[in-house]
Design an enzyme around this catalytic site. Structure first.
Site, PDB file in Angstrom:
ATOM      1  N   HIS A  34      -5.850 -20.494  33.408  1.00  0.00           N
ATOM      2  CA  HIS A  34      -6.011 -19.062  33.696  1.00  0.00           C
ATOM      3  C   HIS A  34      -6.037 -18.826  35.211  1.00  0.00           C
ATOM      4  O   HIS A  34      -5.440 -17.872  35.712  1.00  0.00           O
ATOM      5  CB  HIS A  34      -7.326 -18.541  33.108  1.00  0.00           C
ATOM      6  CG  HIS A  34      -7.436 -18.635  31.613  1.00  0.00           C
ATOM      7  ND1 HIS A  34      -8.322 -19.490  30.990  1.00  0.00           N
ATOM      8  CD2 HIS A  34      -6.783 -17.989  30.612  1.00  0.00           C
ATOM      9  CE1 HIS A  34      -8.221 -19.347  29.669  1.00  0.00           C
ATOM     10  NE2 HIS A  34      -7.285 -18.452  29.416  1.00  0.00           N
ATOM     11  N   LYS A 146       2.452 -21.902  28.344  1.00  0.00           N
ATOM     12  CA  LYS A 146       1.686 -22.620  27.322  1.00  0.00           C
ATOM     13  C   LYS A 146       1.866 -21.968  25.949  1.00  0.00           C
ATOM     14  O   LYS A 146       1.971 -22.647  24.932  1.00  0.00           O
ATOM     15  CB  LYS A 146       0.217 -22.653  27.740  1.00  0.00           C
ATOM     16  CG  LYS A 146      -0.793 -22.946  26.650  1.00  0.00           C
ATOM     17  CD  LYS A 146      -0.840 -24.407  26.328  1.00  0.00           C
ATOM     18  CE  LYS A 146      -2.038 -24.814  25.500  1.00  0.00           C
ATOM     19  NZ  LYS A 146      -2.316 -23.987  24.342  1.00  0.00           N
ATOM     20  N   SER A 183      -8.781 -23.157  26.064  1.00  0.00           N
ATOM     21  CA  SER A 183     -10.190 -22.788  25.841  1.00  0.00           C
ATOM     22  C   SER A 183     -10.751 -23.527  24.639  1.00  0.00           C
ATOM     23  O   SER A 183     -11.954 -23.716  24.523  1.00  0.00           O
ATOM     24  CB  SER A 183     -10.307 -21.284  25.620  1.00  0.00           C
ATOM     25  OG  SER A 183      -9.767 -20.584  26.723  1.00  0.00           O
ATOM     26  N   ARG A 184      -9.872 -23.932  23.713  1.00  0.00           N
ATOM     27  CA  ARG A 184     -10.329 -24.603  22.495  1.00  0.00           C
ATOM     28  C   ARG A 184     -10.589 -26.098  22.716  1.00  0.00           C
ATOM     29  O   ARG A 184     -11.172 -26.737  21.840  1.00  0.00           O
ATOM     30  CB  ARG A 184      -9.313 -24.413  21.372  1.00  0.00           C
ATOM     31  CG  ARG A 184      -9.221 -22.957  20.892  1.00  0.00           C
ATOM     32  CD  ARG A 184      -8.203 -22.786  19.788  1.00  0.00           C
ATOM     33  NE  ARG A 184      -8.287 -21.483  19.139  1.00  0.00           N
ATOM     34  CZ  ARG A 184      -7.432 -20.470  19.341  1.00  0.00           C
ATOM     35  NH1 ARG A 184      -6.409 -20.622  20.171  1.00  0.00           N
ATOM     36  NH2 ARG A 184      -7.577 -19.313  18.715  1.00  0.00           N
TER      37      ARG A 184
HETATM   38  P1  AMP Z   1      -5.811 -17.101  26.343  1.00  0.00           P
HETATM   39  O1  AMP Z   1      -7.088 -16.783  27.043  1.00  0.00           O
HETATM   40  O2  AMP Z   1      -5.801 -18.429  25.664  1.00  0.00           O
HETATM   41  O3  AMP Z   1      -5.337 -15.968  25.463  1.00  0.00           O
HETATM   42  O4  AMP Z   1      -4.713 -17.238  27.474  1.00  0.00           O
HETATM   43  C1  AMP Z   1      -4.530 -16.240  28.445  1.00  0.00           C
HETATM   44  C2  AMP Z   1      -3.305 -16.564  29.242  1.00  0.00           C
HETATM   45  O5  AMP Z   1      -3.466 -17.838  29.868  1.00  0.00           O
HETATM   46  C3  AMP Z   1      -2.035 -16.654  28.388  1.00  0.00           C
HETATM   47  O6  AMP Z   1      -0.953 -16.062  29.091  1.00  0.00           O
HETATM   48  C4  AMP Z   1      -1.857 -18.152  28.233  1.00  0.00           C
HETATM   49  O7  AMP Z   1      -0.508 -18.523  28.029  1.00  0.00           O
HETATM   50  C5  AMP Z   1      -2.357 -18.644  29.570  1.00  0.00           C
HETATM   51  N1  AMP Z   1      -2.746 -20.059  29.487  1.00  0.00           N
HETATM   52  C6  AMP Z   1      -3.543 -20.647  28.566  1.00  0.00           C
HETATM   53  N2  AMP Z   1      -3.633 -21.985  28.783  1.00  0.00           N
HETATM   54  C7  AMP Z   1      -2.850 -22.246  29.854  1.00  0.00           C
HETATM   55  C8  AMP Z   1      -2.497 -23.438  30.570  1.00  0.00           C
HETATM   56  N3  AMP Z   1      -2.970 -24.637  30.218  1.00  0.00           N
HETATM   57  N4  AMP Z   1      -1.662 -23.328  31.635  1.00  0.00           N
HETATM   58  C9  AMP Z   1      -1.161 -22.116  32.006  1.00  0.00           C
HETATM   59  N5  AMP Z   1      -1.456 -20.961  31.384  1.00  0.00           N
HETATM   60  C10 AMP Z   1      -2.284 -21.018  30.316  1.00  0.00           C
END
Ligand code: AMP
Length: 277
Positions: A34, A146, A183-184
């Protein structure tokens, strides 16, 4: 003093400075992935808004909505460190009217690959992203590669519905051993984490191969050798724009995508592979 915490449209309007605005949508539990998106947003715009909202609409029955990590104080601290201007954290009843009717349909592309495993997920995701765009009114929004199908679906929505937001994709951030940050990941036991490493290992195995058949075979072999804790959901080699499986004679970029479960945790990962000359 930064960041300002906004809970609704009126807070957001008050926080506007008038320059170009970048939005980074998240579900919180912020990690280095993030943060890399936030840094990209920071480079590209005068003002950066990070949204933190665990969207009930994109979780199916039996998925992990209830146990999804919620770490707002740490998220706020991370946003402060990254120079974020506004954290938009609406309550669920602020986002969704009790009598709501209208939502975004992801179409056929929302029912394949990841969408086949998570019915309704992409409809819920696109609905919240469009709402966030309408509330925050950003010039650009940053999403991670991702979630490759999510990024492709958002590009599709923006094209199909003439949404006036520039979509910026950002590379996947990984642990030194290859595990994509998520996050998981915090829920993984040591054995599950070892099993989870087979996802990125399979992607690397497929990456160097020249043809679709060889990419699929090499990645499938690596997954077959994974520890028994890993239960593979799908392995797909698809067109980056449509997420349809690429034919054997395909040349150019394709997305090698994998999803698997280990214990109670479902993980996804992908790599862009170049086929042919
Ligand atoms: P999330 O909080 O999981 O919904 O992710 C929020 C944003 O962060 C989304 O655009 C995801 O694709 C991005 N994201 C999650 N994990 C990664 C990662 N390891 N590297 C880059 N971006 C990520």
């Amino acid at each position: 003093m930064h960041p300002i915490v906004a809970r609704n449209r009126s807070d957001l309007t008050k926080a506007r400075t008038g320059g170009t605005l970048a939005l980074v949508p998240t579900m919180g539990a912020l990690h280095e992935g993030h943060r890399s998106l936030i840094r990209l947003a920071r480079e590209r715009a005068d003002e950066v808004v990070v949204s933190v909202f665990v969207n009930p609409l994109q979780f199916g029955p039996g998925e992990d909505f209830q146990r999804y990590p919620r770490t707002f104080d740490a998220d706020l601290a991370a946003c402060r460190e990254e120079g974020v201007d506004v954290v938009f954290a609406p309550a669920a009843d602020e986002m969704y009217l009790p009598d709501r009717q209208v939502s975004v349909s992801a179409g056929g592309m929302g029912r394949i690959v990841e969408g086949a495993s998570r019915p309704g997920h992409f409809d819920g995701m696109l609905t919240v992203v469009l709402k966030l765009f309408n509330l925050v009114r950003p010039d650009l929004a940053v999403f991670g590669q991702k979630d490759a199908q999510q990024l492709a679906m958002i590009r599709r929505m923006v094209a199909d519905l003439d949404v006036p937001v520039e979509i910026v994709g950002a590379p996947t951030v990984r642990e030194p051993d290859g595990l994509a940050l998520s996050s998981r990941n915090r829920y993984l036991s040591a054995a599950e984490r070892r099993a989870a490493l087979s996802l990125s290992r399979a992607l690397r195995a497929g990456e160097g191969e020249p043809t679709p058949a060889r990419v699929r075979a090499a990645a499938a072999k690596a997954l077959a050798e994974a520890p028994p804790e890993l239960e593979v959901d799908y392995l797909a080699l698809v067109d980056p724009a449509t997420f349809l499986e690429v034919p054997d004679a395909y040349e150019g970029e394709a997305v090698l995508a994998v999803a698997a479960r280990t214990g109670a945790t479902r993980l996804i990962d992908n790599a862009v592979v170049r086929l042919g000359r």
